[in-house]
Design an enzyme around this catalytic site. Structure first.
Site, PDB file in Angstrom:
ATOM      1  N   LEU A  31      -3.503 -41.667   5.415  1.00 32.50           N
ATOM      2  CA  LEU A  31      -2.077 -42.015   5.445  1.00 32.50           C
ATOM      3  C   LEU A  31      -1.394 -41.405   6.663  1.00 32.50           C
ATOM      4  O   LEU A  31      -0.391 -41.923   7.148  1.00 32.50           O
ATOM      5  CB  LEU A  31      -1.390 -41.516   4.169  1.00 32.50           C
ATOM      6  CG  LEU A  31      -1.750 -42.254   2.878  1.00 32.50           C
ATOM      7  CD1 LEU A  31      -1.239 -41.483   1.669  1.00 32.50           C
ATOM      8  CD2 LEU A  31      -1.164 -43.661   2.907  1.00 32.50           C
ATOM      9  N   GLY A  32      -1.944 -40.301   7.125  1.00 36.22           N
ATOM     10  CA  GLY A  32      -1.362 -39.665   8.298  1.00 36.22           C
ATOM     11  C   GLY A  32      -1.998 -38.323   8.546  1.00 36.22           C
ATOM     12  O   GLY A  32      -2.822 -37.870   7.752  1.00 36.22           O
ATOM     13  N   ALA A  37      -3.088 -30.578   8.909  1.00 34.10           N
ATOM     14  CA  ALA A  37      -3.302 -31.296   7.652  1.00 34.10           C
ATOM     15  C   ALA A  37      -3.737 -32.727   7.878  1.00 34.10           C
ATOM     16  O   ALA A  37      -3.379 -33.353   8.874  1.00 34.10           O
ATOM     17  CB  ALA A  37      -2.004 -31.286   6.838  1.00 34.10           C
ATOM     18  N   ASP A 150      12.051 -29.048  10.313  1.00 36.41           N
ATOM     19  CA  ASP A 150      11.191 -29.992  11.031  1.00 36.41           C
ATOM     20  C   ASP A 150      11.552 -31.428  10.642  1.00 36.41           C
ATOM     21  O   ASP A 150      10.673 -32.259  10.423  1.00 36.41           O
ATOM     22  CB  ASP A 150       9.716 -29.680  10.728  1.00 36.41           C
ATOM     23  CG  ASP A 150       8.761 -30.222  11.798  1.00 36.41           C
ATOM     24  OD1 ASP A 150       9.229 -30.628  12.892  1.00 36.41           O
ATOM     25  OD2 ASP A 150       7.545 -30.255  11.543  1.00 36.41           O
TER      26      ASP A 150
HETATM   27  P1  ADP Z   1       1.822 -31.793   8.817  1.00 35.75           P
HETATM   28  O1  ADP Z   1       2.362 -30.522   8.277  1.00 35.75           O
HETATM   29  O2  ADP Z   1       0.422 -31.624   9.310  1.00 35.75           O
HETATM   30  O3  ADP Z   1       2.722 -32.463   9.814  1.00 35.75           O
HETATM   31  P2  ADP Z   1       2.716 -33.764   6.864  1.00 35.75           P
HETATM   32  O4  ADP Z   1       3.061 -33.277   5.512  1.00 35.75           O
HETATM   33  O5  ADP Z   1       3.841 -34.071   7.774  1.00 35.75           O
HETATM   34  O6  ADP Z   1       1.689 -32.743   7.545  1.00 35.75           O
HETATM   35  O7  ADP Z   1       1.779 -35.052   6.727  1.00 35.75           O
HETATM   36  C1  ADP Z   1       1.273 -35.691   7.887  1.00 35.75           C
HETATM   37  C2  ADP Z   1       1.550 -37.179   7.797  1.00 35.75           C
HETATM   38  O8  ADP Z   1       0.901 -37.721   6.642  1.00 35.75           O
HETATM   39  C3  ADP Z   1       3.029 -37.555   7.641  1.00 35.75           C
HETATM   40  O9  ADP Z   1       3.674 -37.631   8.888  1.00 35.75           O
HETATM   41  C4  ADP Z   1       2.914 -38.924   6.959  1.00 35.75           C
HETATM   42  O10 ADP Z   1       2.612 -39.939   7.897  1.00 35.75           O
HETATM   43  C5  ADP Z   1       1.694 -38.743   6.047  1.00 35.75           C
HETATM   44  N1  ADP Z   1       2.113 -38.307   4.692  1.00 35.75           N
HETATM   45  C6  ADP Z   1       2.418 -37.043   4.308  1.00 35.75           C
HETATM   46  N2  ADP Z   1       2.779 -36.982   3.009  1.00 35.75           N
HETATM   47  C7  ADP Z   1       2.710 -38.249   2.540  1.00 35.75           C
HETATM   48  C8  ADP Z   1       2.994 -38.868   1.268  1.00 35.75           C
HETATM   49  N3  ADP Z   1       3.388 -38.121   0.212  1.00 35.75           N
HETATM   50  N4  ADP Z   1       2.833 -40.196   1.150  1.00 35.75           N
HETATM   51  C9  ADP Z   1       2.436 -40.936   2.207  1.00 35.75           C
HETATM   52  N5  ADP Z   1       2.172 -40.421   3.431  1.00 35.75           N
HETATM   53  C10 ADP Z   1       2.294 -39.098   3.612  1.00 35.75           C
HETATM   54 MG    MG Z   2       4.566 -33.441   9.592  1.00 36.98          MG
END
Ligand code: ADP
Ligand code: MG
Length: 321
Positions: A31-32, A37, A150
């Site tokens: 998803l990302g 992470a 952030d």
């Molecule tokens: P990091 O701390 O590494 O930036 P994030 O929590 O921002 O991690 O997650 C990275 C990416 O994963 C996000 O930018 C989004 O694209 C995707 N993502 C994170 N949480 C979710 C979620 N609950 N549902 C769908 N996509 C998610």
């Molecule tokens: Mg993030």
């Protein structure tokens, strides 16, 4: 409990040590991902429900970062009743990772629509609705003395993209607790979105998030990042000089109220910046009738069960939950 730098280290969620894969199947692609992470879609075997699993490494750059992950869990717990913050379902731990099983925000990052071409991009009416949701979510965090630190289009997700759904704020990895006794000064965040006080190593407050919401709103409306320079140094200079282009070529077809709203946030002095509550009362966000759709469900139901004739003008309680 909180330590000096605004990190919380007590959590309520039980950390499971049985294998994540016993209870979930990973499905589809990633998803990302961010710096530390990876987030993958998964299905809970017992319920068939989709979730997003965020895999966080406990060691980063040779340092034990378990405490950071515990803090992220604690903040998500504290925002459990906040409908605009992603829900935390379960937590698993392995020798190397902690896995946060989160509500899946299937519409993805608002980033995608910010940079999209005209037919996919947000309209001003969309941005008004989404900005209200972001502000209601952030106002609730700020009332609980949490600053996100952030807020950017990659950390604001949608429950669905088409039709355009609701906001879910994610990624509390940099968030902090702020109160009158602790002063937090740190260099963090993403260059384009950080407030001047961060660059100057001045105290962080809820106003720091409000700057980012100003940048976020600018990007959602125009598709352009207001401070981005050719290099980091140029971006930082643009931020510290509050060098923003409000000209007609950038804001073509966008209301003056929208520009006024952004101007109330991109203010160098954090004490003079609008608060989340003030933003929710800005004429840009209270101008349109369609906001009634954002009223909390219980109020909507209440107003329906009272068999009053439908009034064309929403009551103030409905407009401002
Ligand atoms: P990091 O701390 O590494 O930036 P994030 O929590 O921002 O991690 O997650 C990275 C990416 O994963 C996000 O930018 C989004 O694209 C995707 N993502 C994170 N949480 C979710 C979620 N609950 N549902 C769908 N996509 C998610
Ligand atoms: Mg993030």
């Amino acid at each position: 409990m909180m330590n000096r730098s605004g990190m919380v280290n007590i959590i309520r969620t039980r950390i499971r040590t049985d294998p994540f894969k016993n209870n979930y199947d990973l499905v589809g692609k990633e998803l990302g991902r961010g710096k530390f992470a990876v987030v993958k879609k998964c299905v809970e075997k017992t319920t068939g429900k989709e979730h997003a699993a965020k895999f966080l490494r406990k060691r980063r750059k040779g340092q034990d970062c378990r405490g950071d992950v515990v803090h992220e869990i604690a903040v998500l717990e504290s925002a459990e009743a906040n409908p605009y913050v992603v829900a935390l379902h379960e937590v698993y731990e392995t020798p190397f990772e902690i896995i946060l099983v989160l509500e899946c925000a299937a519409g993805g990052e608002i980033f995608n629509q910010c940079v999209a071409d005209n037919d996919e991009a947000f309209t001003e009416k969309d941005v008004i609705r989404l900005a209200r949701q972001i502000l209601m979510g952030v106002a609730c965090l700020h009332r609980n003395n949490v600053v996100h630190l952030d807020l950017k289009p990659q950390n604001v997700l949608l429950t669905s993209a088409q039709p355009l759904g609701d906001i879910r704020i994610v990624d509390f990895g940099l968030s902090r607790r702020v109160d009158s006794t602790t002063e937090v000064r740190e260099i963090l965040g993403t260059p384009e979105y950080v407030a001047p006080e961060i660059l100057n190593y001045e105290p962080i407050s809820t106003a720091t998030d409000m700057w980012s919401i100003g940048v976020l709103t600018y990007v959602m409306l125009t598709g352009e990042s207001p401070f981005q320079g050719e290099e980091k140094q140029e971006t930082f200079l643009n931020i510290s000089q509050v060098n923003v282009d409000y000209s007609q070529d950038v804001f073509e077809g966008i209301s003056d109220l929208a520009v006024d709203f952004i101007r109330s946030l991109l203010v160098k002095n954090p004490r003079k910046r609008a608060t989340a509550e003030q933003c929710l009362n800005h004429p840009w966000l209270i101008s349109e009738i369609h906001h009634t759709v954002d009223a909390p469900l219980d109020e909507q139901e209440a107003s329906q069960s009272e068999s009053e004739p439908e009034s064309p003008v929403p009551s103030p309680e409905l407009v401002m939950p």
